[in-house]
Motif scaffolding. Structure first.
Motif, mmCIF file in Angstrom:
data_model
loop_
_atom_site.group_PDB
_atom_site.id
_atom_site.type_symbol
_atom_site.label_atom_id
_atom_site.label_comp_id
_atom_site.label_asym_id
_atom_site.label_seq_id
_atom_site.Cartn_x
_atom_site.Cartn_y
_atom_site.Cartn_z
ATOM 1 N N ILE A 88 2.053 -1.614 -13.346
ATOM 2 C CA ILE A 88 2.770 -0.355 -13.149
ATOM 3 C C ILE A 88 4.275 -0.566 -13.287
ATOM 4 O O ILE A 88 4.985 0.281 -13.797
ATOM 5 N N GLY A 89 4.768 -1.697 -12.789
ATOM 6 C CA GLY A 89 6.195 -1.991 -12.871
ATOM 7 C C GLY A 89 7.018 -1.338 -11.781
ATOM 8 O O GLY A 89 8.234 -1.232 -11.895
ATOM 9 N N GLY A 90 6.382 -0.905 -10.729
ATOM 10 C CA GLY A 90 7.095 -0.276 -9.607
ATOM 11 C C GLY A 90 6.085 0.180 -8.576
ATOM 12 O O GLY A 90 4.909 -0.184 -8.643
ATOM 13 N N PRO A 91 6.516 1.014 -7.631
ATOM 14 C CA PRO A 91 5.579 1.498 -6.615
ATOM 15 C C PRO A 91 4.400 2.243 -7.245
ATOM 16 O O PRO A 91 4.569 2.979 -8.218
ATOM 17 N N VAL A 92 3.229 2.029 -6.697
ATOM 18 C CA VAL A 92 2.021 2.674 -7.210
ATOM 19 C C VAL A 92 1.918 4.067 -6.593
ATOM 20 O O VAL A 92 1.867 4.213 -5.374
ATOM 21 N N THR A 93 1.894 5.063 -7.452
ATOM 22 C CA THR A 93 1.736 6.440 -6.984
ATOM 23 C C THR A 93 0.257 6.747 -6.809
ATOM 24 O O THR A 93 -0.609 6.008 -7.296
ATOM 25 N N ASN A 98 -5.358 6.661 -8.763
ATOM 26 C CA ASN A 98 -6.548 7.392 -9.193
ATOM 27 C C ASN A 98 -6.941 7.069 -10.632
ATOM 28 O O ASN A 98 -8.118 7.070 -10.972
ATOM 29 N N ALA A 99 -5.939 6.765 -11.466
ATOM 30 C CA ALA A 99 -6.215 6.453 -12.870
ATOM 31 C C ALA A 99 -6.731 5.031 -13.068
ATOM 32 O O ALA A 99 -7.471 4.769 -14.018
ATOM 33 N N ARG A 104 -14.062 4.496 -5.024
ATOM 34 C CA ARG A 104 -14.558 4.031 -3.714
ATOM 35 C C ARG A 104 -13.476 3.361 -2.868
ATOM 36 O O ARG A 104 -13.666 3.127 -1.686
ATOM 37 N N PHE A 105 -12.327 3.040 -3.482
ATOM 38 C CA PHE A 105 -11.237 2.409 -2.752
ATOM 39 C C PHE A 105 -10.181 3.454 -2.405
ATOM 40 O O PHE A 105 -9.616 4.084 -3.291
ATOM 41 N N PRO A 106 -9.887 3.631 -1.103
ATOM 42 C CA PRO A 106 -8.879 4.628 -0.714
ATOM 43 C C PRO A 106 -7.472 4.204 -1.161
ATOM 44 O O PRO A 106 -7.186 3.016 -1.261
ATOM 45 N N PHE A 107 -6.634 5.181 -1.414
ATOM 46 C CA PHE A 107 -5.267 4.940 -1.832
ATOM 47 C C PHE A 107 -4.523 4.071 -0.827
ATOM 48 O O PHE A 107 -4.652 4.247 0.381
ATOM 49 N N ARG A 108 -3.755 3.085 -1.343
ATOM 50 C CA ARG A 108 -2.881 2.237 -0.518
ATOM 51 C C ARG A 108 -1.498 2.225 -1.119
ATOM 52 O O ARG A 108 -1.352 2.185 -2.350
ATOM 53 N N LYS A 109 -0.493 2.253 -0.287
ATOM 54 C CA LYS A 109 0.886 2.132 -0.770
ATOM 55 C C LYS A 109 1.094 0.676 -1.153
ATOM 56 O O LYS A 109 0.904 -0.215 -0.338
ATOM 57 N N LEU A 110 1.481 0.439 -2.397
ATOM 58 C CA LEU A 110 1.715 -0.909 -2.898
ATOM 59 C C LEU A 110 3.054 -0.980 -3.616
ATOM 60 O O LEU A 110 3.539 0.016 -4.126
ATOM 61 N N CYS A 111 3.587 -2.165 -3.689
ATOM 62 C CA CYS A 111 4.766 -2.478 -4.504
ATOM 63 C C CYS A 111 6.020 -1.759 -4.032
ATOM 64 O O CYS A 111 6.914 -1.512 -4.823
#
Length: 112
Positions: A88-93, A98-99, A104-111
């Protein structure tokens, strides 16, 4: 997890658990219990306490021999998450998540 643990500490984001035992500190992934890293005890004393820095990049440990160590743990993070951050090269939105990540994996704030 380890029998005889003397201290436990979660990373700020809750993805890593540090467990202190007589022989050292072990980092575990909280999602699947996988061992991420092991840090040995100092000669002359076992580790007695541990804590993560607020940004989660360092683990601070204290020993019975009055030794304080600072460990770089940023590279011991979830390798799949690290690959996603690189891609992604930055924070994952949420849209990125979703893309690229199975539903099955819930969204997590990363990067961040």
């Amino acid at each position: 997890m380890s029998a005889g643990a003397t201290a436990l500490e979660f990373s700020a984001d809750g993805t890593v658990l540090a467990v202190v035992v007589h022989r050292g500190v072990t980092l575990f992934a909280t999602d699947d219990g996988a061992t991420l890293a092991k840090f040995p005890h100092e000669i002359g004393g076992s580790w007695t306490g541990v804590g993560f820095t607020a940004d989660g990049t360092r683990l601070i440990s204290a020993s019975a021999a009055s030794v304080i160590r600072s460990w770089d743990v940023s590279r011991w993070r979830d390798p799949a998450a690290a690959r996603l951050c690189e891609r992604i090269g930055g924070p994952v939105t949420r849209a990125d998540w979703n893309a690229l990540v199975p539903a099955r994996f819930p969204f997590r704030k990363l990067c961040a």
